[in-house]
Design an enzyme around this catalytic site. Structure first.
Site, PDB file in Angstrom:
ATOM      1  N   GLU A  13     -39.838 -24.735   9.087  1.00  0.00           N
ATOM      2  CA  GLU A  13     -39.464 -25.374   7.829  1.00  0.00           C
ATOM      3  C   GLU A  13     -39.709 -26.883   7.992  1.00  0.00           C
ATOM      4  O   GLU A  13     -39.075 -27.506   8.847  1.00  0.00           O
ATOM      5  CB  GLU A  13     -37.970 -25.086   7.596  1.00  0.00           C
ATOM      6  CG  GLU A  13     -37.505 -25.160   6.199  1.00  0.00           C
ATOM      7  CD  GLU A  13     -36.071 -24.639   6.051  1.00  0.00           C
ATOM      8  OE1 GLU A  13     -35.809 -23.962   5.061  1.00  0.00           O
ATOM      9  OE2 GLU A  13     -35.200 -24.919   6.896  1.00  0.00           O
ATOM     10  N   SER A  33     -30.455 -28.814  11.377  1.00  0.00           N
ATOM     11  CA  SER A  33     -30.279 -27.687  10.459  1.00  0.00           C
ATOM     12  C   SER A  33     -29.622 -28.127   9.166  1.00  0.00           C
ATOM     13  O   SER A  33     -29.722 -27.438   8.160  1.00  0.00           O
ATOM     14  CB  SER A  33     -29.356 -26.635  11.068  1.00  0.00           C
ATOM     15  OG  SER A  33     -29.722 -26.301  12.362  1.00  0.00           O
ATOM     16  N   ASN A  43     -31.126 -22.298   4.929  1.00  0.00           N
ATOM     17  CA  ASN A  43     -29.658 -22.336   4.929  1.00  0.00           C
ATOM     18  C   ASN A  43     -29.068 -22.493   3.528  1.00  0.00           C
ATOM     19  O   ASN A  43     -27.918 -22.110   3.292  1.00  0.00           O
ATOM     20  CB  ASN A  43     -29.151 -23.434   5.860  1.00  0.00           C
ATOM     21  CG  ASN A  43     -29.319 -23.019   7.312  1.00  0.00           C
ATOM     22  OD1 ASN A  43     -29.191 -21.832   7.645  1.00  0.00           O
ATOM     23  ND2 ASN A  43     -29.624 -23.960   8.184  1.00  0.00           N
ATOM     24  N   HIS A  82     -37.949 -28.096  11.337  1.00  0.00           N
ATOM     25  CA  HIS A  82     -36.806 -27.207  11.583  1.00  0.00           C
ATOM     26  C   HIS A  82     -37.314 -25.856  12.070  1.00  0.00           C
ATOM     27  O   HIS A  82     -37.772 -25.031  11.279  1.00  0.00           O
ATOM     28  CB  HIS A  82     -35.992 -27.075  10.287  1.00  0.00           C
ATOM     29  CG  HIS A  82     -34.756 -26.248  10.428  1.00  0.00           C
ATOM     30  ND1 HIS A  82     -34.225 -25.502   9.404  1.00  0.00           N
ATOM     31  CD2 HIS A  82     -33.942 -26.043  11.482  1.00  0.00           C
ATOM     32  CE1 HIS A  82     -33.139 -24.884   9.827  1.00  0.00           C
ATOM     33  NE2 HIS A  82     -32.954 -25.188  11.083  1.00  0.00           N
TER      34      HIS A  82
HETATM   35  N1  LIG Z   1     -29.008 -23.045  17.612  1.00  0.00           N
HETATM   36  C1  LIG Z   1     -29.691 -22.723  16.520  1.00  0.00           C
HETATM   37  O1  LIG Z   1     -29.760 -21.537  16.107  1.00  0.00           O
HETATM   38  C2  LIG Z   1     -30.438 -23.782  15.762  1.00  0.00           C
HETATM   39  C3  LIG Z   1     -31.440 -23.391  14.859  1.00  0.00           C
HETATM   40  C4  LIG Z   1     -32.173 -24.384  14.205  1.00  0.00           C
HETATM   41  C5  LIG Z   1     -31.875 -25.712  14.426  1.00  0.00           C
HETATM   42  N2  LIG Z   1     -30.862 -26.069  15.282  1.00  0.00           N
HETATM   43  C6  LIG Z   1     -30.613 -27.499  15.508  1.00  0.00           C
HETATM   44  O2  LIG Z   1     -31.224 -27.880  16.728  1.00  0.00           O
HETATM   45  C7  LIG Z   1     -30.482 -28.943  17.316  1.00  0.00           C
HETATM   46  C8  LIG Z   1     -30.119 -28.572  18.744  1.00  0.00           C
HETATM   47  O3  LIG Z   1     -29.338 -27.393  18.721  1.00  0.00           O
HETATM   48  P1  LIG Z   1     -29.154 -26.467  20.015  1.00  0.00           P
HETATM   49  O4  LIG Z   1     -28.589 -25.192  19.513  1.00  0.00           O
HETATM   50  O5  LIG Z   1     -30.389 -26.470  20.827  1.00  0.00           O
HETATM   51  O6  LIG Z   1     -28.006 -27.291  20.792  1.00  0.00           O
HETATM   52  P2  LIG Z   1     -27.672 -27.274  22.357  1.00  0.00           P
HETATM   53  O7  LIG Z   1     -26.292 -27.800  22.478  1.00  0.00           O
HETATM   54  O8  LIG Z   1     -28.023 -25.939  22.949  1.00  0.00           O
HETATM   55  O9  LIG Z   1     -28.696 -28.343  22.977  1.00  0.00           O
HETATM   56  C9  LIG Z   1     -28.630 -29.715  22.746  1.00  0.00           C
HETATM   57  C10 LIG Z   1     -29.019 -30.435  24.046  1.00  0.00           C
HETATM   58  O10 LIG Z   1     -29.237 -31.805  23.778  1.00  0.00           O
HETATM   59  C11 LIG Z   1     -28.824 -32.531  24.914  1.00  0.00           C
HETATM   60  N3  LIG Z   1     -28.639 -33.931  24.543  1.00  0.00           N
HETATM   61  C12 LIG Z   1     -27.573 -34.548  23.991  1.00  0.00           C
HETATM   62  N4  LIG Z   1     -27.819 -35.882  23.835  1.00  0.00           N
HETATM   63  C13 LIG Z   1     -29.079 -36.087  24.273  1.00  0.00           C
HETATM   64  C14 LIG Z   1     -29.912 -37.245  24.392  1.00  0.00           C
HETATM   65  N5  LIG Z   1     -29.489 -38.444  23.982  1.00  0.00           N
HETATM   66  N6  LIG Z   1     -31.137 -37.104  24.931  1.00  0.00           N
HETATM   67  C15 LIG Z   1     -31.571 -35.887  25.355  1.00  0.00           C
HETATM   68  N7  LIG Z   1     -30.830 -34.758  25.271  1.00  0.00           N
HETATM   69  C16 LIG Z   1     -29.607 -34.861  24.735  1.00  0.00           C
HETATM   70  C17 LIG Z   1     -27.565 -31.813  25.368  1.00  0.00           C
HETATM   71  O11 LIG Z   1     -27.291 -32.108  26.739  1.00  0.00           O
HETATM   72  C18 LIG Z   1     -27.925 -30.356  25.117  1.00  0.00           C
HETATM   73  O12 LIG Z   1     -28.464 -29.726  26.273  1.00  0.00           O
HETATM   74  C19 LIG Z   1     -29.300 -29.201  16.391  1.00  0.00           C
HETATM   75  O13 LIG Z   1     -29.628 -30.225  15.503  1.00  0.00           O
HETATM   76  C20 LIG Z   1     -29.159 -27.877  15.655  1.00  0.00           C
HETATM   77  O14 LIG Z   1     -28.538 -28.019  14.408  1.00  0.00           O
HETATM   78  C21 LIG Z   1     -30.167 -25.129  15.977  1.00  0.00           C
END
Ligand SMILES: NC(=O)c1ccc[n+]([C@@H]2O[C@H](COP(=O)([O-])OP(=O)(O)OC[C@H]3O[C@@H](n4cnc5c(N)ncnc54)[C@H](O)[C@@H]3O)[C@@H](O)[C@H]2O)c1
Length: 286
Positions: A154, A121, A192, A142
């Site tokens: 995106e 993000s 964002n 994204h």
């Molecule tokens: N939550 C949102 O609204 C949102 C929206 C758009 C983008 N994002 C982006 O998406 C990404 C993930 O966010 P999220 O909210 O899903 O986080 P989250 O914490 O829910 O999920 C991340 C997962 O990745 C796993 N993980 C960590 N290291 C790993 C590895 N080496 N191999 C495989 N899995 C691994 C973790 O165990 C966890 O389950 C981030 O970069 C975030 O900025 C989030």
């Protein structure tokens, strides 16, 4: 050296990874989703299953399509599982050192033609590209949360992203039924860049006592026809996530529009993270 995208890899099966794996499987792709251990993988798979069941219950997806989508998703805990993937989307936590490590690992295991994408993000996609020996094959994809519902994708193009790679990734995004917008690899991308200063401004105005949070939300909902006002949206996004993005952009740009107001920082320190913690600007029942 190109290859049609048939098998998609997803790194991480958290909130976003589960959603990305689900939409890819629903669009007919074979999906390999990797988590750090068995427990996280089980939790992620349960998240996918419950989301697919909800889509069926709401009449958005026939039960047979749900079963086919489920059958297309393979869970894994080792990186080697990505060795046959044509495109891999990284959705691990928002931490640059971790993402760079993952991109270097993906570069080592993925086929030479594979495209590597990040769902970041707020972090620089160029930094991830630079951790690989295939920077022309790296870009940002994204997705918005919740991925199966939100129609926007995106795309983030760096200086190094190749034209043919970009077009293949765009066609892939369109095949998921998403509408594509394209951003340079610049802090905040499109959504964002505009959203975070607006949310921070709302918090500042609340701190100044301009109006109550309920009245801010009602004004924006009914006056501008937004689906939700800024405080409901902050609770939905997560106050910690909003703060993290604000800090990441401020750190890189020193743009005062991204300077987080003290109230936001205090609320995050106090564990008021929004809907997910049961309390943010509003309280939520269990
Ligand atoms: N939550 C949102 O609204 C949102 C929206 C758009 C983008 N994002 C982006 O998406 C990404 C993930 O966010 P999220 O909210 O899903 O986080 P989250 O914490 O829910 O999920 C991340 C997962 O990745 C796993 N993980 C960590 N290291 C790993 C590895 N080496 N191999 C495989 N899995 C691994 C973790 O165990 C966890 O389950 C981030 O970069 C975030 O900025 C989030």
């Amino acid at each position: 050296m190109t290859q049609e995208i048939q098998r998609v890899g997803v790194v991480g099966c958290g909130l976003m990874g589960a959603g990305i794996a689900e939409v890819c499987a629903r669009a007919g792709y074979m999906v390999v989703v990797r988590e750090v251990n068995k427990d996280f993988l089980e939790a992620g798979m349960a998240r996918i299953n419950s989301s697919l069941d909800k889509a069926v219950a709401r009449g958005k997806l026939p039960a047979a399509s749900r079963d086919q989508a489920r059958a297309r998703i393979i869970g894994a805990t080792d990186m080697g599982a990505f060795s046959g993937c044509d495109l891999i989307v990284e959705a691990a936590p928002e931490n640059l050192a971790l993402k760079r490590k993952i991109f270097a690992e993906l570069d080592a295991v993925a086929p030479a033609y594979a495209i590597l994408a990040s769902n970041t993000s707020s972090l620089a996609v160029t930094e991830m590209a630079a951790a690989t020996r295939r920077p022309a094959q790296v870009l940002g994809l994204h997705f918005m949360q919740p991925v199966p519902v939100m129609p926007l994708l995106e795309m983030v193009r760096t200086f190094l992203t190749g034209e043919e790679v970009f077009q293949r990734a765009r066609a892939f995004g369109e095949s998921l039924g998403k509408t594509i917008v394209v951003s340079k690899d610049t802090p905040g991308f499109i959504v964002n860049l505009l959203l975070i200063p607006y949310l921070l401004h709302a918090i500042e105005a609340l701190e100044k006592g301009v109006a109550t949070q309920e009245d801010f939300d009602t004004a924006i909902k009914l006056g501008l026809n937004h689906p939700m006002g800024p405080f409901t949206l902050l609770d939905f996004v997560g106050l910690d996530t909003a703060l993290f993005i604000a800090d990441a952009v401020f750190e890189e740009t020193r743009d005062p529009r991204f300077a987080a107001p003290p109230l936001l920082r205090r609320m995050v320190s106090a564990g008021y993270l929004g809907k997910k913690s049961g309390r943010g600007f509003y309280e939520y029942g269990k």
